[in-house]
Design a protein around this motif. Structure first.
Motif, short mmCIF file in Angstrom:
data_model
loop_
_atom_site.label_atom_id
_atom_site.label_comp_id
_atom_site.label_asym_id
_atom_site.label_seq_id
_atom_site.Cartn_x
_atom_site.Cartn_y
_atom_site.Cartn_z
N LYS A 26 -36.55 -68.64 5.08
CA LYS A 26 -35.42 -69.54 5.39
C LYS A 26 -34.18 -68.78 5.83
N VAL A 27 -34.05 -67.50 5.47
CA VAL A 27 -32.83 -66.77 5.79
C VAL A 27 -33.05 -65.65 6.81
N ARG A 28 -34.28 -65.57 7.36
CA ARG A 28 -34.56 -64.45 8.26
C ARG A 28 -33.62 -64.41 9.46
N ASP A 29 -33.43 -65.52 10.12
CA ASP A 29 -32.61 -65.52 11.33
C ASP A 29 -31.16 -65.17 11.02
N ALA A 30 -30.64 -65.74 9.93
CA ALA A 30 -29.25 -65.45 9.56
C ALA A 30 -29.09 -63.99 9.16
N LEU A 31 -30.07 -63.47 8.41
CA LEU A 31 -30.01 -62.06 8.00
C LEU A 31 -30.10 -61.15 9.21
N THR A 32 -30.98 -61.47 10.15
CA THR A 32 -31.14 -60.66 11.35
C THR A 32 -29.83 -60.57 12.13
N SER A 33 -29.13 -61.69 12.25
CA SER A 33 -27.85 -61.70 12.95
C SER A 33 -26.84 -60.78 12.27
N GLU A 34 -26.81 -60.81 10.95
CA GLU A 34 -25.89 -59.95 10.20
C GLU A 34 -26.28 -58.48 10.34
N LEU A 35 -27.57 -58.19 10.36
CA LEU A 35 -28.02 -56.80 10.52
C LEU A 35 -27.58 -56.25 11.87
N LYS A 36 -27.69 -57.04 12.91
CA LYS A 36 -27.27 -56.60 14.24
C LYS A 36 -25.77 -56.30 14.26
N LEU A 37 -25.00 -57.17 13.64
CA LEU A 37 -23.56 -56.96 13.58
C LEU A 37 -23.21 -55.67 12.84
N GLN A 38 -23.91 -55.44 11.74
CA GLN A 38 -23.61 -54.26 10.93
C GLN A 38 -24.02 -52.97 11.62
N ILE A 39 -25.13 -52.99 12.36
CA ILE A 39 -25.54 -51.79 13.08
C ILE A 39 -24.48 -51.42 14.12
N ARG A 40 -24.00 -52.42 14.84
CA ARG A 40 -22.94 -52.16 15.83
C ARG A 40 -21.67 -51.65 15.15
N LYS A 41 -21.34 -52.28 14.02
CA LYS A 41 -20.11 -51.91 13.32
C LYS A 41 -20.18 -50.49 12.77
N GLN A 42 -21.31 -50.10 12.22
CA GLN A 42 -21.41 -48.79 11.58
C GLN A 42 -21.74 -47.66 12.55
N PHE A 43 -22.48 -47.96 13.62
CA PHE A 43 -22.93 -46.89 14.51
C PHE A 43 -22.43 -47.03 15.95
N GLY A 44 -21.74 -48.15 16.23
CA GLY A 44 -21.20 -48.35 17.57
C GLY A 44 -22.21 -48.97 18.52
N LYS A 45 -21.74 -49.30 19.72
CA LYS A 45 -22.61 -49.92 20.72
C LYS A 45 -23.63 -48.94 21.28
N HIS A 46 -23.35 -47.66 21.19
CA HIS A 46 -24.25 -46.64 21.74
C HIS A 46 -24.54 -45.57 20.66
N PRO A 47 -25.40 -45.89 19.70
CA PRO A 47 -25.67 -44.96 18.60
C PRO A 47 -26.17 -43.59 19.05
N LEU A 48 -26.87 -43.55 20.18
CA LEU A 48 -27.43 -42.27 20.62
C LEU A 48 -26.35 -41.26 20.99
N SER A 49 -25.15 -41.76 21.28
CA SER A 49 -24.05 -40.85 21.62
C SER A 49 -23.05 -40.72 20.47
N ASN A 50 -23.38 -41.30 19.34
CA ASN A 50 -22.52 -41.22 18.16
C ASN A 50 -22.73 -39.86 17.49
N PRO A 51 -21.71 -38.99 17.43
CA PRO A 51 -21.89 -37.65 16.84
C PRO A 51 -22.16 -37.67 15.34
N ASN A 52 -21.87 -38.79 14.69
CA ASN A 52 -22.11 -38.89 13.25
C ASN A 52 -23.44 -39.53 12.91
#
Length: 459
Positions: free
Chosen positions: A257-283
């Motif tokens: 029941k919460v998969r879609d909502a959780l997936t949306s939050e995971l995408k937001l958090q990945i962008r927030k923590q690693f940026g739009k281009h993680p491969l170029s993130n030095p951290n």
């Protein structure tokens, strides 16, 4: 290093151990303080080595490796005298008059074999426990993290004579030579496959072992979870060190029941923590080698990739990647991932999830995100796993107040803090019998008149 050279190291360490010098608590404290100072002195070089091997930032290196190691040393320095004391226990009346006590004693010459994913922490942390308990140690760091192995060798050579602590570098040939030797204790961190071989070889000498392995650690998310917070903490725990963490959430097992909502939050958090281009993130770190990069890349199913999936082989980097809908039959679910791929599997009821998890190999860690305390108690009680968290990930290993270790297929034994001291100690049970009285009823010839006394003492 060949067999003869390794045998010479073990022989020299055994001679040093039998000299009794490591039995002194003051000697152990001095050794730990020397190690503490050396780590602080070489911190910039340690950080640089971790950057070369795994792409770790200085912040992550301190948070996950150097800082935790220094914390373990500080904990041991505060508690070592208490841990090393004899512990008096009650003496049965039948043993009158005597004193009974348990005496922590070091095993002797220990072997510590460490992995490449946290090459400094997982080498030095068990060494701290071994030294605190009064042992000598032969250290075998991983060949996959050569820069960190080099600084470890430099640091430990400066702190210790080889008769106390010695470092053996190299690969499989050196591992084989080491396992041919008779150690008094072996502490291994790594894969199940190599762990089985270590245990087989240790059995030839009846050497006790601690095995810190891994497995597919589930992250359960039920319908009551705070999805925004859950996503934030899952993304941190999963993609730390580019997913190369033995206690990382291997997959999400969430209420359908919460998969879609959780997936949306995971995408937001990945962008927030690693940026739009993680491969170029030095951290954001990299895979340890081309071999491991290729293995992870082959597990990426384009048809199920709903986020991420991009790679850079030249940099050995793979984006944080979400795979959904995943099933337990997918290739990515057939082995521990050990990389930045996060499959999302669903369940309809919590009982279904518990049954499925218990039908699989026991994981090293289990995480539950729920605001239902009854559900939390059920999962933590009924599921078999090494350790875990409720409403967080991986932080259970970051304390010296609790032991950390596997269960079943994910390992055996534990360490950190007091558990680490006890892991590297044999508890001698000793009775100090007094000589001023000797009760006669245990000696032959047995007398009927003593029978009632024997029953009274032993009931």
């Amino acid at each position: 290093m060949n067999q003869q050279e390794i045998h010479s190291i073990v022989t020299t360490q055994r001679r040093f151990f039998f000299s009794g010098k490591t039995q002194s608590v003051d000697t152990r404290i001095a050794a730990l303080k020397n190690l503490q100072c050396a780590i602080q002195k070489y911190e910039p070089e340690i950080n640089a080595a971790l950057r070369r091997d795994l792409g770790k930032s200085p912040f992550e290196s301190y948070m996950c490796e150097v800082g935790l190691t220094l914390s373990e040393i500080s904990y041991m320095l505060r508690h070592i005298r208490s841990f090393a004391k004899e512990k008096a226990v009650r003496t049965p009346l039948a043993q009158f008059a005597s004193r009974s006590f348990r005496k922590p004693s070091p095993y002797g010459v220990t072997l510590i074999m460490s992995p490449w994913n946290y090459p400094f922490l997982l080498t030095i942390d068990p060494l701290v426990d071994a030294i605190a308990a009064g042992n000598t140690a032969v250290i075998k760091p991983s060949a996959y993290s050569p820069a960190t192995s080099e600084i470890i060798q430099k640091l430990l050579s400066e702190c210790f004579d080889k008769s106390y602590v010695s470092v053996v570098t190299g690969g499989r040939a050196e591992n084989t030579c080491l396992l041919n030797e008779h150690f008094d204790y072996i502490f291994f961190t790594g894969s199940q496959t190599v762990g089985k071989e270590v245990m087989r070889r240790a059995a030839e000498h009846l050497t006790p072992v601690t095995l810190e392995l891994g497995g597919k650690s589930p992250c359960i998310v039920d319908a009551t979870a705070d999805l925004k917070l859950a996503a934030r903490r899952i993304v941190f725990g999963k993609f730390l060190n580019c997913g190369q963490t033995c206690v990382a959430p291997d997959y999400i097992y969430c209420d359908a029941k919460v998969r879609d909502a959780l997936t949306s939050e995971l995408k937001l958090q990945i962008r927030k923590q690693f940026g739009k281009h993680p491969l170029s993130n030095p951290n954001y770190g990299n895979m340890i080698s081309e071999k491991h990069f290729d293995r992870i890349q082959e597990l990426i199913d384009p048809e199920k990739t709903i986020f991420g999936g991009n790679t850079d082989r030249a940099l050995l980097k793979i984006e944080p990647t979400l795979l959904s809908p995943a099933t337990f039959d997918d290739p990515v679910m057939q082995e521990e991932i050990f990389g930045p791929l996060l499959p999302i599997v669903t369940f309809d009821t919590l009982d279904e999830a518990i049954r499925k998890i218990n039908s699989m190999q026991h994981p090293l860690a289990l995480y539950l995100f729920s605001q239902n305390r009854s559900a939390a108690r059920r999962v933590m009680t009924l599921c078999g796993f090494g350790g875990g968290c409720i409403n967080d990930t991986i932080i259970h290993l970051a304390t010296s107040e609790m032991g950390f270790g596997g269960f079943g297929e994910s390992g055996m034994g534990s360490y950190h803090g007091k558990d680490g001291f006890l892991t590297f100690s044999h508890m001698k049970s000793i009775v100090d019998k007094k000589t001023w009285i000797d009760l006669p009823f245990r000696y032959q010839p047995y007398r009927k008149s003593y029978a009632h006394l024997l029953r009274h003492f032993l009931k």
